[in-house]
Design a protein around this motif. Structure first.
Motif, PDB file in Angstrom:
ATOM      1  N   GLY A 102     -62.497   7.022  23.456  1.00 41.33           N
ATOM      2  CA  GLY A 102     -61.672   5.386  23.944  1.00 41.33           C
ATOM      3  C   GLY A 102     -61.087   4.612  22.321  1.00 41.33           C
ATOM      4  N   GLU A 103     -62.964   4.295  21.289  1.00 41.47           N
ATOM      5  CA  GLU A 103     -63.125   3.686  20.056  1.00 41.47           C
ATOM      6  C   GLU A 103     -61.197   4.987  19.412  1.00 41.47           C
ATOM      7  OE1 GLU A 103     -63.997   1.371  18.949  1.00 41.47           O
ATOM      8  OE2 GLU A 103     -66.213   0.988  20.259  1.00 41.47           O
ATOM      9  N   MET A 104     -61.667   5.423  19.681  1.00 40.55           N
ATOM     10  CA  MET A 104     -60.574   6.502  19.032  1.00 40.55           C
ATOM     11  C   MET A 104     -59.547   6.555  19.069  1.00 40.55           C
ATOM     12  SD  MET A 104     -58.366   9.858  18.562  1.00 40.55           S
ATOM     13  CE  MET A 104     -59.243  10.874  20.174  1.00 40.55           C
ATOM     14  N   LEU A 105     -58.859   6.767  20.320  1.00 43.67           N
ATOM     15  CA  LEU A 105     -57.655   6.023  20.921  1.00 43.67           C
ATOM     16  C   LEU A 105     -57.240   5.064  19.874  1.00 43.67           C
ATOM     17  CD1 LEU A 105     -57.620   7.253  24.693  1.00 43.67           C
ATOM     18  CD2 LEU A 105     -56.077   7.812  22.453  1.00 43.67           C
ATOM     19  N   LEU A 106     -58.199   3.874  20.418  1.00 42.03           N
ATOM     20  CA  LEU A 106     -58.063   2.475  19.741  1.00 42.03           C
ATOM     21  C   LEU A 106     -57.838   2.829  18.050  1.00 42.03           C
ATOM     22  CD1 LEU A 106     -59.247   1.403  22.489  1.00 42.03           C
ATOM     23  CD2 LEU A 106     -59.978  -0.324  21.418  1.00 42.03           C
ATOM     24  N   THR A 107     -57.972   2.856  17.263  1.00 42.30           N
ATOM     25  CA  THR A 107     -58.830   3.157  15.980  1.00 42.30           C
ATOM     26  C   THR A 107     -57.242   3.704  15.447  1.00 42.30           C
ATOM     27  OG1 THR A 107     -61.226   3.665  16.060  1.00 42.30           O
ATOM     28  CG2 THR A 107     -59.861   4.125  13.751  1.00 42.30           C
ATOM     29  N   PHE A 108     -56.480   4.977  15.841  1.00 39.70           N
ATOM     30  CA  PHE A 108     -55.815   6.397  15.573  1.00 39.70           C
ATOM     31  C   PHE A 108     -54.420   5.005  16.763  1.00 39.70           C
ATOM     32  CE2 PHE A 108     -59.154   8.183  13.682  1.00 39.70           C
ATOM     33  CZ  PHE A 108     -58.859   8.143  12.739  1.00 39.70           C
ATOM     34  N   SER A 109     -54.418   4.786  17.772  1.00 34.97           N
ATOM     35  CA  SER A 109     -52.689   4.393  18.069  1.00 34.97           C
ATOM     36  C   SER A 109     -52.854   3.289  18.814  1.00 34.97           C
ATOM     37  CB  SER A 109     -52.726   6.256  19.336  1.00 34.97           C
ATOM     38  OG  SER A 109     -52.446   7.524  18.428  1.00 34.97           O
ATOM     39  N   TYR A 110     -53.719   2.587  19.382  1.00 32.63           N
ATOM     40  CA  TYR A 110     -53.520   1.474  20.482  1.00 32.63           C
ATOM     41  C   TYR A 110     -54.464   0.499  19.558  1.00 32.63           C
ATOM     42  CZ  TYR A 110     -51.779   5.108  22.950  1.00 32.63           C
ATOM     43  OH  TYR A 110     -50.897   6.204  24.085  1.00 32.63           O
ATOM     44  N   PRO A 111     -54.741   0.081  18.715  1.00 37.85           N
ATOM     45  CA  PRO A 111     -54.797  -1.544  18.225  1.00 37.85           C
ATOM     46  C   PRO A 111     -55.220  -2.497  18.390  1.00 37.85           C
ATOM     47  CG  PRO A 111     -52.825  -0.982  16.482  1.00 37.85           C
ATOM     48  CD  PRO A 111     -53.150   0.448  17.633  1.00 37.85           C
TER      49      PRO A 111
END
Length: 366
Positions: A102-111
């Motif tokens: 979840g954190e990875m998706l927010l960091t790189f694609s869905y801030p």
């Protein structure tokens, strides 16, 4: 137990995908600095001992889930409590992996997307798959395993073609001696990611050919260890030790550096897809083990009924285990190792094996 069977090749694929899972994402063994790759290889070799212990327990009770043979070995009350502890561990570990991705998706694609939404979408897909059973999970693994390795080979070629690799970042080898490497090996790598594969003791009773279990487990762990060592070699040679240690997701930072012929760049989106697939299988297997373990322990006739409530528990646990990602990493690599991983993965299984050995020896005498 679910009336299902998986082949040795499917078990191999699931184990590789599981062990790669979140360990590809995070800077594992970086405390060993440029010798991180060596710590990974030593952790892989050391984990063979744990797998032989898990396998021997399986040979004593090939048709029973661990939640059942724990009660046989320790008695109804203590065995039930210990089995419940392992179920909670599987749920907790699944929630940690869900938080990682979840954190990875927010960091790189869905801030701008709330963490809850990204995690909820991931867990919904996982719930659907777990409801379908272990055979569907295994067949999905066979298809996506090829996709991940094709992407990995392409990524390696592009990194080499970009001229990013600087071998001097890997020197000097064993600068501070072997002790820092051994410390990282036996306090981290042995348990994460290799020891976590204790979850496959819940899957082994579904294996079609039990005689292939040991070779399959050791080969899968060997391939995973080599893959992780190569990944850390590439990360450190491209980013350097300091940047690898500071990066939350060093592999994606490495992939972001790829630039071929001034037009082929920003490829991290494709590799995020491969990482999410690995995370999906790791969560699915931990989740599935918790579902069948709970169904077995509490005599639930239809395990699929437990998918939604346990899935919601994983989701909300992933949101509440830590207030931010740095705290989450600290808990995982420090606190969880001491409180959960070492006792549950390295102390209790040998103890159970000793009791199983003594009990079976008495039976043989009679």
């Amino acid at each position: 137990m679910e009336k299902a069977k998986i082949s040795a090749s499917q078990l191999f694929i699931l184990m590789v995908l599981f062990e790669l899972g979140s360990s590809l994402l995070l800077p594992i063994a970086i405390e060993a600095k440029q010798d991180a790759w060596l710590a990974i290889l030593l952790g892989m070799v050391s984990s063979f001992i744990l797998f032989l212990i898990y396998h021997k327990l399986y040979l004593y009770y090939p048709d029973l889930l661990p939640t059942e043979y724990m009660q046989k070995l320790l008695g109804k009350v203590i065995g039930t409590i210990l089995a419940f502890v392992y179920i909670l561990y599987f749920l907790y570990d699944a929630s940690r992996v869900l938080r990682d991705f979840g954190e990875m998706l927010l960091t790189f694609s869905y801030p701008d997307t709330p963490l809850f939404i990204a995690s909820a979408l991931l867990i919904l897909v996982t719930i659907y798959t777990v409801r379908k059973g272990i055979e569907v999970i295994a067949r999905s693994g066979e298809i996506l395993f090829i996709f991940i390795y094709v992407l990995a080979i392409i990524g390696f070629i592009l990194i080499v073609c970009s001229g990013l690799i600087d071998v001097t970042n890997l020197k000097p080898v064993l600068e501070e001696g072997i002790l820092p490497v051994l410390r990282v090996t036996f306090t981290q790598i042995l348990y994460f990611p290799f020891g976590e594969a204790i979850v496959f003791t819940m899957i082994l009773p579904y294996l079609k050919n039990p005689k292939k279990a040991k070779v399959t487990m050791l080969c899968a762990t060997g391939l995973t260890g080599v893959n992780l060592a190569i990944t850390m070699l590439i990360n450190i040679s491209v980013l350097g030790v300091d940047l690898t240690a500071r990066s939350q997701f060093p592999l994606l930072s490495t992939v972001q550096s790829i630039q071929v012929a001034d037009f082929l760049e920003r490829l991290d989106v494709f590799f995020m897809l491969a990482l999410v697939i690995g995370g999906f299988f790791k969560i699915s297997i931990l989740f599935y083990a918790a579902v069948i373990g709970t169904a077995n322990l509490f005599k639930v006739k239809s395990p699929s009924q437990l998918s939604y409530p346990l899935g919601l528990i994983i989701l909300f646990m992933s949101m509440t285990i830590s207030s931010n990602f740095q705290e989450h990493l600290h808990e995982g690599l420090r606190i969880e190792m001491l409180i959960l991983h070492i006792p549950l993965l390295a102390i209790i299984p040998p103890f159970l094996l000793l009791i199983a050995f003594l009990r079976n020896r008495k039976k043989q005498r009679w």
